[in-house]
Design an enzyme around this catalytic site. Sequence first.
Site, PDB file in Angstrom:
ATOM      1  N   HIS A  46     -31.230   0.254  16.358  1.00  0.00           N
ATOM      2  CA  HIS A  46     -32.221  -0.425  15.516  1.00  0.00           C
ATOM      3  C   HIS A  46     -33.632   0.129  15.724  1.00  0.00           C
ATOM      4  CE1 HIS A  46     -33.566  -3.898  13.122  1.00  0.00           C
ATOM      5  NE2 HIS A  46     -34.558  -4.065  13.977  1.00  0.00           N
ATOM      6  N   HIS A  83     -34.548  -1.084  10.421  1.00  0.00           N
ATOM      7  CA  HIS A  83     -33.399  -0.324  10.926  1.00  0.00           C
ATOM      8  C   HIS A  83     -33.316   0.990  10.137  1.00  0.00           C
ATOM      9  CE1 HIS A  83     -29.346  -0.491  13.022  1.00  0.00           C
ATOM     10  NE2 HIS A  83     -29.314   0.647  12.339  1.00  0.00           N
ATOM     11  N   HIS A 124     -32.489   3.633   7.825  1.00  0.00           N
ATOM     12  CA  HIS A 124     -31.455   3.727   6.795  1.00  0.00           C
ATOM     13  C   HIS A 124     -32.004   4.363   5.527  1.00  0.00           C
ATOM     14  CE1 HIS A 124     -33.606   0.164   5.338  1.00  0.00           C
ATOM     15  NE2 HIS A 124     -32.985   0.305   4.178  1.00  0.00           N
ATOM     16  N   ASN A 166     -36.618   4.962   1.820  1.00  0.00           N
ATOM     17  CA  ASN A 166     -37.926   4.317   1.865  1.00  0.00           C
ATOM     18  C   ASN A 166     -38.176   3.974   3.317  1.00  0.00           C
ATOM     19  OD1 ASN A 166     -38.363   4.258  -0.933  1.00  0.00           O
ATOM     20  ND2 ASN A 166     -37.204   2.373  -1.148  1.00  0.00           N
ATOM     21  N   ARG A 220     -64.892  14.881  -2.682  1.00  0.00           N
ATOM     22  CA  ARG A 220     -64.953  13.436  -2.575  1.00  0.00           C
ATOM     23  C   ARG A 220     -64.345  12.914  -1.273  1.00  0.00           C
ATOM     24  NH1 ARG A 220     -61.495   9.405  -6.017  1.00  0.00           N
ATOM     25  NH2 ARG A 220     -62.926   7.732  -6.547  1.00  0.00           N
ATOM     26  N   LYS A 239     -53.677   5.924   0.335  1.00  0.00           N
ATOM     27  CA  LYS A 239     -54.164   6.347  -0.971  1.00  0.00           C
ATOM     28  C   LYS A 239     -53.639   5.358  -2.006  1.00  0.00           C
ATOM     29  CE  LYS A 239     -55.215   8.543  -4.753  1.00  0.00           C
ATOM     30  NZ  LYS A 239     -56.585   8.447  -5.297  1.00  0.00           N
ATOM     31  N   CYS A 246     -27.389  -3.690  11.855  1.00  0.00           N
ATOM     32  CA  CYS A 246     -26.906  -3.430  13.210  1.00  0.00           C
ATOM     33  C   CYS A 246     -25.388  -3.647  13.292  1.00  0.00           C
ATOM     34  CB  CYS A 246     -27.632  -4.337  14.210  1.00  0.00           C
ATOM     35  SG  CYS A 246     -29.265  -3.721  14.687  1.00  0.00           S
ATOM     36  N   GLN A 261     -30.739   5.282   1.142  1.00  0.00           N
ATOM     37  CA  GLN A 261     -29.948   4.757   0.036  1.00  0.00           C
ATOM     38  C   GLN A 261     -29.437   5.902  -0.834  1.00  0.00           C
ATOM     39  OE1 GLN A 261     -31.541   1.315  -2.093  1.00  0.00           O
ATOM     40  NE2 GLN A 261     -33.324   1.251  -0.747  1.00  0.00           N
ATOM     41  N   CYS A 268     -30.502  -8.441  12.297  1.00  0.00           N
ATOM     42  CA  CYS A 268     -30.549  -7.311  11.366  1.00  0.00           C
ATOM     43  C   CYS A 268     -29.215  -7.140  10.648  1.00  0.00           C
ATOM     44  CB  CYS A 268     -30.908  -6.039  12.143  1.00  0.00           C
ATOM     45  SG  CYS A 268     -30.624  -4.525  11.202  1.00  0.00           S
ATOM     46  N   CYS A 297     -39.881  -1.015   2.230  1.00  0.00           N
ATOM     47  CA  CYS A 297     -38.652  -1.051   3.014  1.00  0.00           C
ATOM     48  C   CYS A 297     -38.547  -2.426   3.659  1.00  0.00           C
ATOM     49  CB  CYS A 297     -38.687   0.039   4.074  1.00  0.00           C
ATOM     50  SG  CYS A 297     -37.202   0.061   5.065  1.00  0.00           S
ATOM     51  N   SER A 298     -37.436  -3.107   3.383  1.00  0.00           N
ATOM     52  CA  SER A 298     -37.354  -4.498   3.802  1.00  0.00           C
ATOM     53  C   SER A 298     -36.652  -4.661   5.153  1.00  0.00           C
ATOM     54  CB  SER A 298     -36.660  -5.326   2.713  1.00  0.00           C
ATOM     55  OG  SER A 298     -35.532  -4.644   2.215  1.00  0.00           O
ATOM     56  N   ASP A 314     -25.563  -4.803  -1.136  1.00  0.00           N
ATOM     57  CA  ASP A 314     -25.223  -6.170  -1.517  1.00  0.00           C
ATOM     58  C   ASP A 314     -26.079  -6.654  -2.686  1.00  0.00           C
ATOM     59  OD1 ASP A 314     -23.313  -6.382   0.597  1.00  0.00           O
ATOM     60  OD2 ASP A 314     -24.961  -6.681   2.011  1.00  0.00           O
TER      61      ASP A 314
HETATM   62  O1  LIG Z   1     -33.386  -1.946  -1.976  1.00  0.00           O
HETATM   63  P1  LIG Z   1     -34.584  -2.215  -1.114  1.00  0.00           P
HETATM   64  O2  LIG Z   1     -34.773  -1.222  -0.017  1.00  0.00           O
HETATM   65  O3  LIG Z   1     -34.659  -3.636  -0.632  1.00  0.00           O
HETATM   66  O4  LIG Z   1     -35.815  -2.083  -2.129  1.00  0.00           O
HETATM   67  C1  LIG Z   1     -36.768  -1.072  -2.115  1.00  0.00           C
HETATM   68  O5  LIG Z   1     -36.248   0.123  -2.680  1.00  0.00           O
HETATM   69  C2  LIG Z   1     -35.889   0.065  -4.052  1.00  0.00           C
HETATM   70  C3  LIG Z   1     -35.506   1.463  -4.485  1.00  0.00           C
HETATM   71  O6  LIG Z   1     -36.538   2.402  -4.304  1.00  0.00           O
HETATM   72  C4  LIG Z   1     -37.025  -0.486  -4.915  1.00  0.00           C
HETATM   73  O7  LIG Z   1     -36.543  -0.722  -6.211  1.00  0.00           O
HETATM   74  C5  LIG Z   1     -37.601  -1.789  -4.354  1.00  0.00           C
HETATM   75  O8  LIG Z   1     -38.735  -2.168  -5.093  1.00  0.00           O
HETATM   76  C6  LIG Z   1     -37.969  -1.571  -2.885  1.00  0.00           C
HETATM   77  O9  LIG Z   1     -38.470  -2.777  -2.335  1.00  0.00           O
HETATM   78  O1  LIG Z   2     -63.483   4.447  -6.949  1.00  0.00           O
HETATM   79  P1  LIG Z   2     -62.833   3.351  -6.159  1.00  0.00           P
HETATM   80  O2  LIG Z   2     -62.791   2.034  -6.891  1.00  0.00           O
HETATM   81  O3  LIG Z   2     -63.413   3.199  -4.785  1.00  0.00           O
HETATM   82  O4  LIG Z   2     -61.347   3.843  -5.927  1.00  0.00           O
HETATM   83  C1  LIG Z   2     -60.204   3.284  -6.501  1.00  0.00           C
HETATM   84  O5  LIG Z   2     -60.057   3.689  -7.859  1.00  0.00           O
HETATM   85  C2  LIG Z   2     -59.861   5.079  -8.093  1.00  0.00           C
HETATM   86  C3  LIG Z   2     -59.594   5.280  -9.576  1.00  0.00           C
HETATM   87  O6  LIG Z   2     -58.461   4.566 -10.014  1.00  0.00           O
HETATM   88  C4  LIG Z   2     -58.718   5.649  -7.249  1.00  0.00           C
HETATM   89  O7  LIG Z   2     -58.724   7.055  -7.356  1.00  0.00           O
HETATM   90  C5  LIG Z   2     -58.842   5.266  -5.773  1.00  0.00           C
HETATM   91  O8  LIG Z   2     -57.689   5.681  -5.066  1.00  0.00           O
HETATM   92  C6  LIG Z   2     -59.020   3.748  -5.665  1.00  0.00           C
HETATM   93  O9  LIG Z   2     -59.172   3.365  -4.325  1.00  0.00           O
END
Ligand SMILES: O=P(O)(O)O[C@H]1O[C@H](CO)[C@@H](O)[C@H](O)[C@H]1O
Ligand SMILES: O=P(O)(O)O[C@H]1O[C@H](CO)[C@@H](O)[C@H](O)[C@H]1O
Lengths: 350, 350
Positions: free
Chosen positions: B115, B166, B168, B155, B28, B313, B55, B170, B52, B162-163, B78
């Site tokens: 940064h 910089h 980093h 992340n 596919r 994906k 920083c 966790q 930031c 990732c918000s 925080d």
């Molecule tokens: O804490 P952050 O970096 O703002 O937040 C990010 O990481 C977290 C941990 O994977 C997730 O729960 C949040 O959805 C994501 O936005």
């Molecule tokens: O077949 P579609 O609609 O193009 O593809 C979508 O749905 C599929 C089934 O959930 C996923 O595997 C694909 O990653 C998504 O882009």
Amino acid sequence: MSKTMIEDLPHLRLNLLTGERILVSPHRSKRPWQGQVEKLSNETRPAYDPACYLCPDNTRADGSQNPQYTDSFVFVNDFSALLSDTEEAVMDEEQLLVAETARGICKVIAFTPRHDLTLAEMSVAEITKVVGVWKREFVELSKTEWINYIQIFENKGAIMGCSNPHPHGQIWAVNALPEELKKEDNRQREYFEKHRRSLLSAYLQVELKKQERILIDNPHFVVLVPFWAAWPFETMIVSKRHIQDISQFTEEEEAALAACLQELCIRYDNIFSTSFPYSAGMHQAPVNSGPQEHWHWHMHFYPPLLRSATVKKFMVGYEMLANPQRDITAEKAAEIIRNQSTTHYKQQHD
Amino acid sequence: MSKTMIEDLPHLRLNLLTGERILVSPHRSKRPWQGQVEKLSNETRPAYDPACYLCPDNTRADGSQNPQYTDSFVFVNDFSALLSDTEEAVMDEEQLLVAETARGICKVIAFTPRHDLTLAEMSVAEITKVVGVWKREFVELSKTEWINYIQIFENKGAIMGCSNPHPHGQIWAVNALPEELKKEDNRQREYFEKHRRSLLSAYLQVELKKQERILIDNPHFVVLVPFWAAWPFETMIVSKRHIQDISQFTEEEEAALAACLQELCIRYDNIFSTSFPYSAGMHQAPVNSGPQEHWHWHMHFYPPLLRSATVKKFMVGYEMLANPQRDITAEKAAEIIRNQSTTHYKQQHD
Ligand SMILES: O=P(O)(O)O[C@H]1O[C@H](CO)[C@@H](O)[C@H](O)[C@H]1O
Ligand SMILES: O=P(O)(O)O[C@H]1O[C@H](CO)[C@@H](O)[C@H](O)[C@H]1O
């Protein structure tokens, strides 16, 4: 300590259907967002798009021409992830590299010839016809004896990987029970063997008593935010009758499900005045697999949006590596969805 | 039927660490893409950003001021998803609504004061210092006796939630083993009890013999695309020694892991000549939980990109409701990553 207090503290909730827990951090919902903002896709679509491979009369990837259909239109996916003629083969190197071939049939269902609609903007009568197609397809596909599970689903919105905005869903019918279904199968079997009653019947009873997470309660279905919801506005539709799959739906149930789908999708669209993205799909008993009385038909909605039409919940880092996590509670989400009008925002004229 | 044939057909592969299977649809990969395209974020960032919150010298959300740090900088998040002083409470209504409070400590680690860098653009010496901080934090946090698991992760990229760009990572240290870890714990324990050898030692041996999915093989670590990879360019770093956690790393191992991280991240960036997004994190033995000899330290990389710097994906619909699915095989992905230069594209002058 009372339930109200637990709801205000970081806690873990058990997902009855999978046996897995989800982390809830209610105190964190006031976190500011400086991260990715999605494109807003409130474009108005034409009723017919000559470039769309789902619109009536148009030509598809394989060169075939769509019929001039008037209700729905079903065909085998031109880029199916599974094929019906894959021969059986297994691989097992020292029980460390383990694989086997998989067979399946992947279909696409255009819900309507109208390129510009969604379930939220279709009539209950039109949606009832879609439910009828799902039922017919389920019955037809289950006649193929190597098929063991039929996944009916919809990816809605570009943010959910949907590659064509024409309202449509998919059906993947496969020869082996997929992972999520194995979990739900085990949990429901365990409960049924112990209590001679379906897990979701018992769960519905508690939810209907509490009335904290209920969104819609009609004679045939309940729509609610499950206690263990992971996605911010996750919901579940559960049949009141303990039935195993859509083939058992009465005509009344078909119409009642259509009414639930319409109302839920309208409320979803109204939350952020946007066409609300989601992946949704039914979970039902395996087919051609012996007695399945422990199974109870239900449908999950997993919408990604969190704060606005353009800010979604990221299930990343900690969620992928360790444990799904959410900030707003299921109760708060239920309240927000319940507070939405049942008139679609595009129809609201003040 | 030979392995080469299975690799060309739709098939399911077993994830040794979770016991779950992933669906592979190699035929596919030529599917055209008409869906969502991400924003390209190849902005050049300044070495210092006054806005930031990571920083040096800048002020954070809680009003405190960052030190004028020169290597890395660690502080309690925080907006922590878990808090250290949450009191214990449980909820159990007829075994249907089941919840309990959760405790934890959430920390943020700025990898460098700069940064504008990422791990791919930092020197091995600088990354070695980050590994040292992870080790120190792990050792420190595991002294708190109610902590049972320490998740170190990163992340990277807006597409991964990732918000702040910089560089980093966790650390979430929690009082209860998260779901993914429970699965890996069970599978590794089972294997160890049966074979008196770690699951990943046995797996590494087969992979090193095959040489089909290996990316880096240094005296201390192997970097590979796991046989059961779900994300298109998913990789895993495994220690050659059967050790349980980062506290057991020798100084040589700390430097060797840093070298792996740098090389892997450079190759990732080179695939699409873009700063490659991912969520990555270590999986290691639970702490304060008795003997853990079945555990074998490893680190997962889950990058979302598939076809280009802007097409990812989507793990949606079928994947969320039923079973993770991929198109290109693990072997093909390994070949693509292996073919990348170990010189970062920004440093390549022709
Ligand atoms: O804490 P952050 O970096 O703002 O937040 C990010 O990481 C977290 C941990 O994977 C997730 O729960 C949040 O959805 C994501 O936005
Ligand atoms: O077949 P579609 O609609 O193009 O593809 C979508 O749905 C599929 C089934 O959930 C996923 O595997 C694909 O990653 C998504 O882009």
